[in-house]
Motif scaffolding. Structure first.
Motif, PDB file in Angstrom:
ATOM      1  N   PRO A   1      78.331-102.406  99.202  1.00 59.75           N
ATOM      2  CA  PRO A   1      77.456-103.510  99.609  1.00 59.75           C
ATOM      3  C   PRO A   1      76.634-103.198 100.857  1.00 59.75           C
ATOM      4  N   SER A   2      76.832-102.059 101.477  1.00 61.59           N
ATOM      5  CA  SER A   2      76.136-101.746 102.723  1.00 61.59           C
ATOM      6  C   SER A   2      74.711-101.234 102.505  1.00 61.59           C
ATOM      7  N   LEU A   3      74.344-100.967 101.250  1.00 57.85           N
ATOM      8  CA  LEU A   3      73.000-100.459 101.001  1.00 57.85           C
ATOM      9  C   LEU A   3      71.979-101.584 101.119  1.00 57.85           C
ATOM     10  N   PRO A   4      70.876-101.361 101.812  1.00 56.89           N
ATOM     11  CA  PRO A   4      69.884-102.412 102.037  1.00 56.89           C
ATOM     12  C   PRO A   4      68.985-102.646 100.822  1.00 56.89           C
ATOM     13  N   GLY A   5      68.379-103.810 100.777  1.00 55.87           N
ATOM     14  CA  GLY A   5      67.355-104.118  99.782  1.00 55.87           C
ATOM     15  C   GLY A   5      67.855-104.136  98.360  1.00 55.87           C
ATOM     16  N   ASN A   6      67.066-103.589  97.467  1.00 49.80           N
ATOM     17  CA  ASN A   6      67.378-103.614  96.041  1.00 49.80           C
ATOM     18  C   ASN A   6      68.228-102.442  95.578  1.00 49.80           C
ATOM     19  N   ASN A   7      68.625-101.580  96.493  1.00 50.21           N
ATOM     20  CA  ASN A   7      69.483-100.451  96.117  1.00 50.21           C
ATOM     21  C   ASN A   7      70.849-100.959  95.688  1.00 50.21           C
ATOM     22  N   GLU A   8      71.408-100.325  94.701  1.00 48.75           N
ATOM     23  CA  GLU A   8      72.757-100.634  94.245  1.00 48.75           C
ATOM     24  C   GLU A   8      73.499 -99.319  94.108  1.00 48.75           C
ATOM     25  N   LEU A   9      74.787 -99.378  94.361  1.00 49.92           N
ATOM     26  CA  LEU A   9      75.603 -98.192  94.158  1.00 49.92           C
ATOM     27  C   LEU A   9      76.951 -98.653  93.613  1.00 49.92           C
ATOM     28  N   HIS A  10      77.271 -98.216  92.399  1.00 50.34           N
ATOM     29  CA  HIS A  10      78.556 -98.531  91.782  1.00 50.34           C
ATOM     30  C   HIS A  10      79.275 -97.226  91.489  1.00 50.34           C
ATOM     31  N   ARG A  11      80.571 -97.215  91.756  1.00 45.34           N
ATOM     32  CA  ARG A  11      81.399 -96.038  91.479  1.00 45.34           C
ATOM     33  C   ARG A  11      82.472 -96.425  90.471  1.00 45.34           C
ATOM     34  N   TYR A  12      82.584 -95.630  89.428  1.00 44.58           N
ATOM     35  CA  TYR A  12      83.606 -95.835  88.397  1.00 44.58           C
ATOM     36  C   TYR A  12      84.576 -94.658  88.487  1.00 44.58           C
ATOM     37  N   HIS A  13      85.805 -94.945  88.849  1.00 41.72           N
ATOM     38  CA  HIS A  13      86.833 -93.921  89.036  1.00 41.72           C
ATOM     39  C   HIS A  13      87.628 -93.787  87.733  1.00 41.72           C
ATOM     40  N   LEU A  14      87.740 -92.558  87.230  1.00 42.88           N
ATOM     41  CA  LEU A  14      88.396 -92.315  85.948  1.00 42.88           C
ATOM     42  C   LEU A  14      89.482 -91.255  86.086  1.00 42.88           C
ATOM     43  N   LYS A  15      90.435 -91.284  85.167  1.00 47.84           N
ATOM     44  CA  LYS A  15      91.462 -90.243  85.125  1.00 47.84           C
ATOM     45  C   LYS A  15      91.852 -89.992  83.676  1.00 47.84           C
ATOM     46  N   ARG A  16      92.431 -88.825  83.446  1.00 47.79           N
ATOM     47  CA  ARG A  16      92.994 -88.492  82.139  1.00 47.79           C
ATOM     48  C   ARG A  16      94.101 -87.470  82.352  1.00 47.79           C
ATOM     49  N   PRO A  17      95.030 -87.402  81.406  1.00 46.49           N
ATOM     50  CA  PRO A  17      96.093 -86.400  81.540  1.00 46.49           C
ATOM     51  C   PRO A  17      95.494 -84.999  81.572  1.00 46.49           C
ATOM     52  N   LYS A  18      96.012 -84.194  82.459  1.00 49.14           N
ATOM     53  CA  LYS A  18      95.528 -82.825  82.598  1.00 49.14           C
ATOM     54  C   LYS A  18      96.154 -81.978  81.503  1.00 49.14           C
ATOM     55  N   THR A  19      95.333 -81.206  80.844  1.00 50.12           N
ATOM     56  CA  THR A  19      95.861 -80.321  79.814  1.00 50.12           C
ATOM     57  C   THR A  19      96.496 -79.122  80.495  1.00 50.12           C
ATOM     58  N   VAL A  20      97.682 -78.823  80.084  1.00 49.72           N
ATOM     59  CA  VAL A  20      98.435 -77.721  80.672  1.00 49.72           C
ATOM     60  C   VAL A  20      98.504 -76.600  79.656  1.00 49.72           C
ATOM     61  N   ALA A  21      98.178 -75.417  80.089  1.00 53.84           N
ATOM     62  CA  ALA A  21      98.274 -74.261  79.201  1.00 53.84           C
ATOM     63  C   ALA A  21      99.744 -74.013  78.893  1.00 53.84           C
ATOM     64  N   PRO A  22     100.058 -73.732  77.641  1.00 57.01           N
ATOM     65  CA  PRO A  22     101.468 -73.495  77.304  1.00 57.01           C
ATOM     66  C   PRO A  22     102.004 -72.265  78.027  1.00 57.01           C
ATOM     67  N   GLN A  23     103.261 -72.346  78.409  1.00 58.59           N
ATOM     68  CA  GLN A  23     103.914 -71.226  79.078  1.00 58.59           C
ATOM     69  C   GLN A  23     104.082 -70.074  78.090  1.00 58.59           C
ATOM     70  N   PRO A  24     103.913 -68.843  78.551  1.00 56.33           N
ATOM     71  CA  PRO A  24     104.122 -67.710  77.637  1.00 56.33           C
ATOM     72  C   PRO A  24     105.585 -67.655  77.199  1.00 56.33           C
ATOM     73  N   ARG A  25     105.777 -67.320  75.944  1.00 57.46           N
ATOM     74  CA  ARG A  25     107.144 -67.237  75.411  1.00 57.46           C
ATOM     75  C   ARG A  25     107.816 -65.983  75.929  1.00 57.46           C
ATOM     76  N   GLN A  26     109.067 -66.128  76.288  1.00 56.50           N
ATOM     77  CA  GLN A  26     109.817 -64.980  76.772  1.00 56.50           C
ATOM     78  C   GLN A  26     110.468 -64.280  75.592  1.00 56.50           C
ATOM     79  N   ARG A  27     110.540 -62.977  75.715  1.00 57.05           N
ATOM     80  CA  ARG A  27     111.154 -62.182  74.648  1.00 57.05           C
ATOM     81  C   ARG A  27     112.663 -62.272  74.753  1.00 57.05           C
TER      82      ARG A  27
END
Length: 106
Positions: A66-92
């Protein structure tokens, strides 16, 4: 353990570089530090949020500056998603301490 990655969609109303007066611009800040102008993908915040939702992103917060003067607008949309994890290498598998010997008899 589940890990998350985060992104930010910023909607900004700013003076246009052409004679149309004002324009709305959407900028995507990705989890890798990238900054991409995604304005061509849609003209509303809902269009951008639905597109992000199709890619697995979940809206977790929204804030307005709300600190922006005049007709300026600023909206922030914060998003998240599960991080994909690379599978661990299989041990012999190893023989449990036993040494296989082969004898040749002739």
């Amino acid at each position: 353990m589940l890990k998350w990655e985060y992104a930010l969609l910023v909607r900004r109303r700013q003076a246009a570089t052409t004679d149309i007066g004002w324009e709305v611009v959407f900028i995507w800040y990705g989890p890798d530090g990238s900054m991409v102008d995604v304005t061509p993908y849609g003209d509303t915040a809902l269009a951008h949020l639905n597109r992000a939702g199709d890619q697995g992103w979940e809206l977790v917060a929204m804030s307005e500056d709300p600190s922006l003067p005049g007709n300026n607008e600023l909206h922030r949309y914060h998003l998240k998603r599960p991080k994909t994890v690379a599978p661990q290498p299989r041990q012999r598998m190893r023989a449990g301490g036993r040494t296989a010997r082969r004898t040749i008899s002739g």
